[in-house]
Design an enzyme around this catalytic site. Structure first.
Site, PDB file in Angstrom:
ATOM      1  N   GLY A  56      37.081  36.186  35.292  1.00 45.60           N
ATOM      2  CA  GLY A  56      37.949  35.452  34.272  1.00 45.60           C
ATOM      3  C   GLY A  56      37.914  33.580  34.406  1.00 45.60           C
ATOM      4  O   GLY A  56      37.256  33.015  35.516  1.00 45.60           O
ATOM      5  N   GLN A  95      39.975  24.909  32.795  1.00 45.95           N
ATOM      6  CA  GLN A  95      39.064  25.256  33.528  1.00 45.95           C
ATOM      7  C   GLN A  95      37.095  24.492  32.770  1.00 45.95           C
ATOM      8  O   GLN A  95      36.917  23.986  32.955  1.00 45.95           O
ATOM      9  CB  GLN A  95      38.274  26.436  34.021  1.00 45.95           C
ATOM     10  CG  GLN A  95      39.479  27.547  35.029  1.00 45.95           C
ATOM     11  CD  GLN A  95      39.016  28.188  35.742  1.00 45.95           C
ATOM     12  OE1 GLN A  95      39.253  29.519  35.220  1.00 45.95           O
ATOM     13  NE2 GLN A  95      38.456  28.120  36.828  1.00 45.95           N
ATOM     14  N   CYS A 131      37.564  31.676  42.852  1.00 47.84           N
ATOM     15  CA  CYS A 131      38.104  30.685  41.679  1.00 47.84           C
ATOM     16  C   CYS A 131      36.078  30.067  41.691  1.00 47.84           C
ATOM     17  O   CYS A 131      36.120  29.166  42.256  1.00 47.84           O
ATOM     18  CB  CYS A 131      39.087  30.191  41.853  1.00 47.84           C
ATOM     19  SG  CYS A 131      39.527  28.654  40.350  1.00 47.84           S
ATOM     20  N   LEU A 132      36.038  29.394  40.426  1.00 55.07           N
ATOM     21  CA  LEU A 132      34.973  29.080  39.717  1.00 55.07           C
ATOM     22  C   LEU A 132      34.867  26.425  39.696  1.00 55.07           C
ATOM     23  O   LEU A 132      34.565  26.274  39.819  1.00 55.07           O
ATOM     24  CB  LEU A 132      34.671  29.042  37.674  1.00 55.07           C
ATOM     25  CG  LEU A 132      34.357  30.494  37.666  1.00 55.07           C
ATOM     26  CD1 LEU A 132      34.070  30.811  36.072  1.00 55.07           C
ATOM     27  CD2 LEU A 132      33.210  31.483  38.840  1.00 55.07           C
ATOM     28  N   HIS A 179      45.610  35.400  38.048  1.00 54.53           N
ATOM     29  CA  HIS A 179      44.959  34.370  39.153  1.00 54.53           C
ATOM     30  C   HIS A 179      44.809  33.326  37.443  1.00 54.53           C
ATOM     31  O   HIS A 179      44.611  32.079  37.459  1.00 54.53           O
ATOM     32  CB  HIS A 179      43.310  34.358  39.300  1.00 54.53           C
ATOM     33  CG  HIS A 179      42.693  33.600  39.797  1.00 54.53           C
ATOM     34  ND1 HIS A 179      42.059  33.378  41.327  1.00 54.53           N
ATOM     35  CD2 HIS A 179      41.964  33.256  38.755  1.00 54.53           C
ATOM     36  CE1 HIS A 179      41.445  32.328  41.200  1.00 54.53           C
ATOM     37  NE2 HIS A 179      41.354  31.943  39.647  1.00 54.53           N
ATOM     38  N   GLU A 180      44.334  33.765  36.084  1.00 48.87           N
ATOM     39  CA  GLU A 180      44.142  32.524  35.463  1.00 48.87           C
ATOM     40  C   GLU A 180      45.521  32.417  34.765  1.00 48.87           C
ATOM     41  O   GLU A 180      45.191  31.435  34.449  1.00 48.87           O
ATOM     42  CB  GLU A 180      43.200  34.138  33.740  1.00 48.87           C
ATOM     43  CG  GLU A 180      42.201  34.571  34.516  1.00 48.87           C
ATOM     44  CD  GLU A 180      41.484  33.676  35.422  1.00 48.87           C
ATOM     45  OE1 GLU A 180      41.022  32.104  35.087  1.00 48.87           O
ATOM     46  OE2 GLU A 180      40.579  33.125  36.747  1.00 48.87           O
ATOM     47  N   HIS A 196      46.691  29.081  35.994  1.00 52.11           N
ATOM     48  CA  HIS A 196      45.411  27.818  35.924  1.00 52.11           C
ATOM     49  C   HIS A 196      46.142  27.562  34.688  1.00 52.11           C
ATOM     50  O   HIS A 196      46.748  26.154  34.436  1.00 52.11           O
ATOM     51  CB  HIS A 196      44.394  28.795  35.265  1.00 52.11           C
ATOM     52  CG  HIS A 196      43.138  27.962  36.209  1.00 52.11           C
ATOM     53  ND1 HIS A 196      42.879  27.283  37.157  1.00 52.11           N
ATOM     54  CD2 HIS A 196      42.243  29.553  36.764  1.00 52.11           C
ATOM     55  CE1 HIS A 196      41.774  28.057  37.799  1.00 52.11           C
ATOM     56  NE2 HIS A 196      41.453  28.904  38.048  1.00 52.11           N
TER      57      HIS A 196
HETATM   58 NI    NI Z   1      40.383  30.156  38.614  1.00 51.57          NI
END
Ligand code: NI
Length: 146
Positions: A46, A51, A89-90, A131-132, A135
Site C-alpha cells: 500500500g 509518501q 511502512c515504506l 494504515h494508508e 497517512h
Molecule cells: Ni505506511
C-alpha cells in the site's frame, strides 16, 4: 509512469493532513500510476500520496497479487472487530510495529474515473486500508505502537 522518491519518517510533510481531491483528471491518474509503480518497486502492499510528497487524499492498496485498487477520497464509514499485528511502512525503514486495527471495515471512495465505490474489507486488506488512510491524516505506525 515514473518512480517517485518516498518520504521517510522525520519528513514534516508526512505529518500534514491531506486535502480532498475535488477534480479527477489526467494529472490525478498519472499520480496514482506513479504511486502504484513506486509501491511495487519497493515491495509495498500500500502507499498513500503524502509518501511521495503530495498532500491529496489518494491511496493505492494491494488486495491480491493481481488486484490493486486506486482509491480517491477514501473514507472508513464503519468498522468492527479488533486485532493486533505487525505492520511495516515504506516511510518507516526496517521497523515493524504492532498496531491495533479493526478486522472489518466498510469503505467509501472514488475510483480514478470518479465512479463511487463502496465495499467491505476484512483482516489483512482492512489493515492495509486503515494504515494508508492514517497517512492522509499525518498518522504513522510509530504513533500507534501497542
Ligand atoms: Ni505506511
Amino acid at each position: 509512469m515514473a518512480l517517485r522518491e518516498i518520504r521517510i519518517l522525520g519528513d514534516e510533510l508526512l505529518r500534514k493532513k491531506s486535502r480532498e481531491v475535488t477534480e479527477i483528471n489526467d494529472k490525478i491518474r498519472e499520480t496514482l500510476s506513479d504511486m502504484q509503480e513506486t509501491m511495487l518497486k519497493n515491495d509495498g502492499v500500500g502507499i498513500a500520496a503524502p509518501q511521495i510528497g503530495i498532500l491529496k487524499r489518494m491511496i493505492v492498496v494491494m488486495k491480491t497479487e493481481k488486484e490493486i485498487l486506486k482509491l480517491i477520497n477514501p473514507e472508513i464509514v464503519e468498522m468492527s472487530g479488533e486485532a493486533v499485528d505487525y505492520e511495516g511502512c515504506l516511510s518507516v525503514k526496517k521497523k515493524s510495529v504492532k498496531v491495533k486495527r479493526p478486522t472489518k471495515i466498510k469503505v467509501r471512495a472514488q475510483d480514478e474515473y470518479g465512479n463511487k465505490l463502496e465495499f467491505v474489507a476484512e483482516d489483512f486488506f482492512a489493515r492495509v486500508i486503515c494504515h494508508e488512510v492514517d497517512h492522509l491524516e499525518g498518522i504513522l505506525i510509530v504513533d500507534k505502537e501497542v
